[in-house]
Design an enzyme around this catalytic site. Sequence first.
Site, mmCIF file in Angstrom:
data_model
loop_
_atom_site.group_PDB
_atom_site.id
_atom_site.type_symbol
_atom_site.label_atom_id
_atom_site.label_comp_id
_atom_site.label_asym_id
_atom_site.label_seq_id
_atom_site.Cartn_x
_atom_site.Cartn_y
_atom_site.Cartn_z
ATOM 1 N N CYS A 2 60.672 8.825 40.123
ATOM 2 C CA CYS A 2 61.228 7.556 39.701
ATOM 3 C C CYS A 2 62.558 7.769 38.993
ATOM 4 O O CYS A 2 63.064 8.889 38.889
ATOM 5 C CB CYS A 2 60.255 6.855 38.753
ATOM 6 S SG CYS A 2 58.595 6.656 39.423
ATOM 7 N N LEU A 50 59.269 4.931 42.684
ATOM 8 C CA LEU A 50 58.909 5.403 44.013
ATOM 9 C C LEU A 50 57.407 5.617 43.984
ATOM 10 O O LEU A 50 56.917 6.556 43.347
ATOM 11 C CB LEU A 50 59.641 6.702 44.355
ATOM 12 C CG LEU A 50 59.262 7.357 45.690
ATOM 13 C CD1 LEU A 50 59.665 6.463 46.854
ATOM 14 C CD2 LEU A 50 59.912 8.729 45.825
ATOM 15 N N ALA A 51 56.658 4.763 44.622
ATOM 16 C CA ALA A 51 55.196 4.787 44.523
ATOM 17 C C ALA A 51 54.618 5.910 45.372
ATOM 18 O O ALA A 51 54.844 5.971 46.572
ATOM 19 C CB ALA A 51 54.616 3.445 44.962
ATOM 20 N N VAL A 52 53.866 6.825 44.720
ATOM 21 C CA VAL A 52 53.259 7.976 45.401
ATOM 22 C C VAL A 52 51.762 8.063 45.107
ATOM 23 O O VAL A 52 50.961 8.306 45.998
ATOM 24 C CB VAL A 52 53.969 9.283 44.976
ATOM 25 C CG1 VAL A 52 53.242 10.494 45.547
ATOM 26 C CG2 VAL A 52 55.426 9.267 45.431
ATOM 27 N N ASN A 76 59.018 9.834 34.860
ATOM 28 C CA ASN A 76 59.487 10.284 36.164
ATOM 29 C C ASN A 76 58.853 11.632 36.443
ATOM 30 O O ASN A 76 59.133 12.600 35.735
ATOM 31 C CB ASN A 76 61.016 10.404 36.157
ATOM 32 C CG ASN A 76 61.556 11.146 37.370
ATOM 33 O OD1 ASN A 76 60.980 11.092 38.447
ATOM 34 N ND2 ASN A 76 62.671 11.837 37.183
ATOM 35 N N ASP A 101 48.473 8.985 37.286
ATOM 36 C CA ASP A 101 48.766 10.058 36.337
ATOM 37 C C ASP A 101 49.590 9.543 35.170
ATOM 38 O O ASP A 101 49.624 10.158 34.103
ATOM 39 C CB ASP A 101 49.454 11.237 37.034
ATOM 40 C CG ASP A 101 50.788 10.872 37.664
ATOM 41 O OD1 ASP A 101 51.056 9.680 37.867
ATOM 42 O OD2 ASP A 101 51.570 11.801 37.975
ATOM 43 N N SER A 375 58.759 22.145 49.101
ATOM 44 C CA SER A 375 59.892 23.028 49.379
ATOM 45 C C SER A 375 59.741 24.334 48.601
ATOM 46 O O SER A 375 59.048 24.392 47.586
ATOM 47 C CB SER A 375 61.197 22.322 48.997
ATOM 48 O OG SER A 375 62.315 23.111 49.287
ATOM 49 N N GLY A 376 60.443 25.383 49.067
ATOM 50 C CA GLY A 376 60.231 26.731 48.543
ATOM 51 C C GLY A 376 61.160 27.183 47.440
ATOM 52 O O GLY A 376 61.209 28.374 47.133
#
Length: 604
Positions: A2, A50-52, A76, A101, A375-376
Amino acid sequence: MCGITGWVNVAHPLSATDDIVRMTKALGHRGPDDQQIWASSHVQLGHRRLAVIDLEGGRQPMHKSVAQKNYTIVYNGELYNTSEVREELLKRGHTFTTVSDTEVLLTAFIEWKERCMDFINGIFAFAVWDEAEETLYMFRDRLGVKPFFYTQLGEGLLFASEIKGLLAHRQVQPTVDHFGLAALLSLGPSRQPGHAIFKGIHELKPAHGMKYNRDGLKIWRYWDVPVQKHSHSEEETIVMVHDLVTDAVMRQLVSDVPLCTLLSGGLDSSIITAIASKHYETQHKNLHTYSVDYEGNENYFSKNAFQTSQDAYWISIMQQAFKTVHHDVVLQQKDLLALLQEAMRFKDYPSMADIDSSLLLFCREIKKDFTVALSGECADELFGGYPWFHAQTGGFPWIRSIDERQAILRPVWQKRLQLKTFMHDRYEEAKRGMPEFGEDIARQQLFYLNQQFFMQTLLERKDRMSMATGLEVRVPFADHRLVEYVWNIPWEMKCVGGQEKGILRRAFAGVLPKEIIERKKNPYPKTYHPAYTKGVQQLLANALQGESILYELFNKQQLLDLMDSGGKTFGIPWFGQLMAGPQLLAYFVQLHHWFEDYNIQLIE
């Protein structure tokens, strides 16, 4: 993920909300799903979502009352041990009305206050208003994956996820003094921890908390890498690394929206993809993976010491081994050029040129079908994957161009900025802030510097370019439990078998194909197409036609020679391994537009 903003003034009431609305709107790209503003007498908070997780119950700012005391949070990030923390809080008598969360984090703060950091695992930047205390508490995650900037304004304090959020306030001016300019031109695109180029704007450092009330501003560090003797054998270490990495990835696969992985065919992204793919297989699903390349690169690529090969061969090995649904994103040269200016605006200052704009394009393509990607990043920083860990040279080895940076300035600015002295002073200052290392001191200092400067640059790049598209990118190798363990593994064990990141390779030797285990590290790909060089030459020529700030700062003839040569006269990468030739020209294009677009006021 967010975007968060806030304004607190404990001396005088805040009435109008025009500024906090503008600040929050400036971060709209970070949260396309929702915008909320909450205002009280002394504090105003804004949130772009940003809804997750918990798409319905996770709206912010979120409020909670316990024992007749009221608390409000803007947050965020993501917690990766939500269930464990919730269970502990339930045992302590707390109740929950959502499964988000956010509520777990707010309740953890209510229960433990500043000590809540001891209990949570995740990536985050958040602020909590304690109404009874009239105090705003603010925290940032241990590795600095999520951003947090602030500035003091009279008797108040402003904060935002990005610098542009602060600049949206009418009383915050885009001024840069000689210290900020020297930082930009000597350390850039890395930044000195805590500083944000703009005068008066600061960054809350990773692993730090702060609070603001009538007594003023207090900042403290709540975590640092532990320095202790590594007690495990090689075999025990291999098992521990395997288990910690696997657990970190598994925790970060939790999502209520579609999730994929970024796959280059290198060791780090392949490990994440293998773990995620096996997990998806248990759910009778196929994992989607994404890679990036450039139009015509197969015709113009020429291997060098840093980039020894292209990625396609190794990606195909991974795709076949783990039956992923793979997507090759091929970027066009014209699009790289067109987005240079936009990438700079998302970063809020000139940075990694087309290395940024290419990631921005890449994330836009992924976002068409996915909201979360793994991602790494951070594996090379943890396990010593970069060349400078093997050939220690002192200073900031990712910046080998300080003499050339100084020489291209006009004499008056060489004298004013003293880039070489400035960088040396920042290096010594950074060393003074380190823990005491008992063994292999020089290399441990290098690891610490790399974590503070180079790794932060890559994490900031990944956050800004991904969040610019509404894509959340998670980085499992930044799990602090893994960092704490790997930190103390001796160098000889990290490079067991004489291989870079040897211990990590052995930890997943039974998981990945042999070709992937043995592949030499390659950095993020860049374009080699001559059309890109010609295009960026034209962009720089256009910038130099008027009264550009570039003529004020830099030697005119050297700039023109640099442009005509396609960047070759500089002779060395501006930064790291990739910013050479046309990337340097693109950097100067970004610098020109930064001064114009942001109306930068250069002051003494």
